[in-house]
Design a protein around this motif. Sequence first.
Motif, short mmCIF file in Angstrom:
data_model
loop_
_atom_site.label_atom_id
_atom_site.label_comp_id
_atom_site.label_asym_id
_atom_site.label_seq_id
_atom_site.Cartn_x
_atom_site.Cartn_y
_atom_site.Cartn_z
N GLY A 126 44.63 69.29 68.36
CA GLY A 126 45.57 68.77 69.37
C GLY A 126 46.96 68.49 68.85
O GLY A 126 47.76 67.85 69.53
N THR A 127 47.28 68.99 67.63
CA THR A 127 48.61 68.69 67.10
C THR A 127 49.66 69.73 67.51
O THR A 127 50.85 69.55 67.22
N ILE A 128 49.23 70.81 68.15
CA ILE A 128 50.20 71.71 68.81
C ILE A 128 49.84 71.65 70.30
O ILE A 128 48.95 72.36 70.76
N PRO A 129 50.53 70.75 71.03
CA PRO A 129 50.10 70.50 72.41
C PRO A 129 50.24 71.73 73.29
O PRO A 129 51.17 72.52 73.14
N SER A 130 49.32 71.89 74.22
CA SER A 130 49.38 72.93 75.26
C SER A 130 49.58 74.33 74.69
O SER A 130 50.36 75.12 75.23
N ALA A 131 48.90 74.64 73.59
CA ALA A 131 49.02 75.98 73.03
C ALA A 131 47.64 76.60 72.86
O ALA A 131 46.64 75.90 72.69
N ARG A 132 47.61 77.92 72.97
CA ARG A 132 46.38 78.65 72.67
C ARG A 132 46.76 79.94 71.96
O ARG A 132 47.88 80.44 72.13
N ILE A 133 45.85 80.42 71.13
CA ILE A 133 46.10 81.72 70.48
C ILE A 133 45.61 82.79 71.44
O ILE A 133 44.41 82.89 71.73
N ALA A 134 46.54 83.59 71.95
CA ALA A 134 46.20 84.61 72.95
C ALA A 134 45.67 85.87 72.27
O ALA A 134 44.83 86.57 72.82
N VAL A 135 46.20 86.16 71.07
CA VAL A 135 45.76 87.37 70.37
C VAL A 135 46.18 87.29 68.90
O VAL A 135 47.19 86.68 68.56
N VAL A 136 45.33 87.87 68.05
CA VAL A 136 45.67 88.04 66.62
C VAL A 136 45.76 89.55 66.39
O VAL A 136 44.83 90.29 66.73
N VAL A 137 46.89 89.98 65.85
CA VAL A 137 47.11 91.42 65.62
C VAL A 137 47.30 91.64 64.13
O VAL A 137 48.03 90.90 63.48
N SER A 138 46.66 92.67 63.61
CA SER A 138 46.89 93.03 62.20
C SER A 138 47.29 94.50 62.11
O SER A 138 46.73 95.34 62.81
N ASN A 139 48.25 94.77 61.24
CA ASN A 139 48.60 96.18 60.98
C ASN A 139 47.69 96.77 59.91
O ASN A 139 47.79 97.96 59.62
N VAL A 140 46.81 95.92 59.34
CA VAL A 140 45.85 96.38 58.33
C VAL A 140 44.46 96.20 58.94
O VAL A 140 44.00 95.07 59.11
N PRO A 141 43.77 97.31 59.27
CA PRO A 141 42.50 97.17 59.99
C PRO A 141 41.47 96.33 59.25
O PRO A 141 40.70 95.61 59.88
N GLY A 142 41.46 96.36 57.91
CA GLY A 142 40.44 95.61 57.17
C GLY A 142 40.86 94.20 56.79
O GLY A 142 40.20 93.56 55.97
N ALA A 143 41.92 93.69 57.38
CA ALA A 143 42.41 92.36 57.00
C ALA A 143 41.33 91.30 57.24
O ALA A 143 40.81 91.19 58.35
N PRO A 144 41.00 90.49 56.22
CA PRO A 144 39.99 89.44 56.40
C PRO A 144 40.32 88.49 57.56
O PRO A 144 39.42 87.98 58.23
N GLY A 145 41.59 88.26 57.80
CA GLY A 145 41.99 87.36 58.89
C GLY A 145 41.52 87.85 60.26
O GLY A 145 41.29 87.04 61.16
N LEU A 146 41.37 89.16 60.42
CA LEU A 146 40.89 89.70 61.71
C LEU A 146 39.45 89.27 61.95
O LEU A 146 39.08 88.89 63.06
N ASP A 147 38.63 89.36 60.90
CA ASP A 147 37.24 88.92 61.01
C ASP A 147 37.17 87.44 61.34
O ASP A 147 36.37 87.01 62.18
N ALA A 148 38.03 86.67 60.66
CA ALA A 148 38.05 85.22 60.92
C ALA A 148 38.40 84.96 62.38
O ALA A 148 37.83 84.07 63.01
N ALA A 149 39.31 85.77 62.93
CA ALA A 149 39.69 85.60 64.34
C ALA A 149 38.50 85.92 65.25
O ALA A 149 38.20 85.18 66.19
N ARG A 150 37.82 87.02 64.93
CA ARG A 150 36.65 87.40 65.75
C ARG A 150 35.59 86.32 65.70
O ARG A 150 34.98 85.98 66.72
N GLN A 151 35.38 85.78 64.49
CA GLN A 151 34.36 84.71 64.36
C GLN A 151 34.70 83.49 65.21
O GLN A 151 33.82 82.77 65.66
N ARG A 152 36.00 83.29 65.43
CA ARG A 152 36.40 82.16 66.29
C ARG A 152 36.41 82.55 67.76
O ARG A 152 36.82 81.76 68.61
N GLY A 153 36.03 83.81 68.04
CA GLY A 153 35.99 84.25 69.44
C GLY A 153 37.36 84.58 70.01
O GLY A 153 37.54 84.61 71.23
N LEU A 154 38.32 84.84 69.13
CA LEU A 154 39.67 85.15 69.61
C LEU A 154 39.86 86.66 69.71
O LEU A 154 39.30 87.41 68.90
N PRO A 155 40.65 87.14 70.67
CA PRO A 155 40.97 88.56 70.72
C PRO A 155 41.64 88.98 69.41
O PRO A 155 42.63 88.36 68.99
#
Length: 203
Positions: free
Chosen positions: A25-54
């Motif tokens: 709740g420290t960034i009020p009224s915000a949501r992550i709408a999408v995470v985009v990577s220019n590197v298909p194997g970026a570990p951050g993409l998996d982390a996003a999927r695990q959180r249920g984010l596009p």
Amino acid sequence: MHNLGILISGRGSNFLAIAGAIDAGTIPSARIAVVVSNVPGAPGLDAARQRGLPAVALDSRGRKRAEHDAGVVDCLRQHHVELVCLAGYMRLLSPDFVRAFPHRILNIHPSLLPAFPGLDAQQQAFDYGVQVAGCTVHFVDEELDHGVIVLQRAIPVLPTDDARTLASRILNEEHQAYPEAIARVLSGRFQVVGRRYMESARP
Ligand code: GRF
């Protein structure tokens, strides 16, 4: 609700810090709408999927910058993104991309800009022998690590530091600084005058 679009190329620890701050709740009224990577194997993409984010991979290899960026801008628009946050996104943005989101693209860099832009900023700072290091959140323009500074955090370089321990302590600061800068920008209570980011008084 403010829609954030996060652009990454790698591990995504800043993305996770932003996601954690939203959950807390420290960034009020915000949501992550999408995470985009220019590197298909970026570990951050998996982390996003695990959180249920596009999580979208748009491979930049072998593509012209303008073409690739047009695809990224389309994707961000499809997800109704208001603020774009570069978080370890290892690409310079094309002029059209920057113009598509005026004062709506942030980046975090692990040095006190304008010192040590570019790659391996923490190593550059350590090798230079600075006694104060830190990180910078700034608006993105067409030049590398150059846009208007929103927020900086400084830390001392300790006698016991090497470049690795320094980078790790800077990263801790990044994880605090980026969510705070996002919350400030989303509040809308600021003006940019020349190169100066100026916050207006709270009502
Ligand atoms: C961070 O040090 C950031 O300042 C720089 O790239 C690194 C990305 O790390 N732009 P992570 O992917 O957020 O963990």
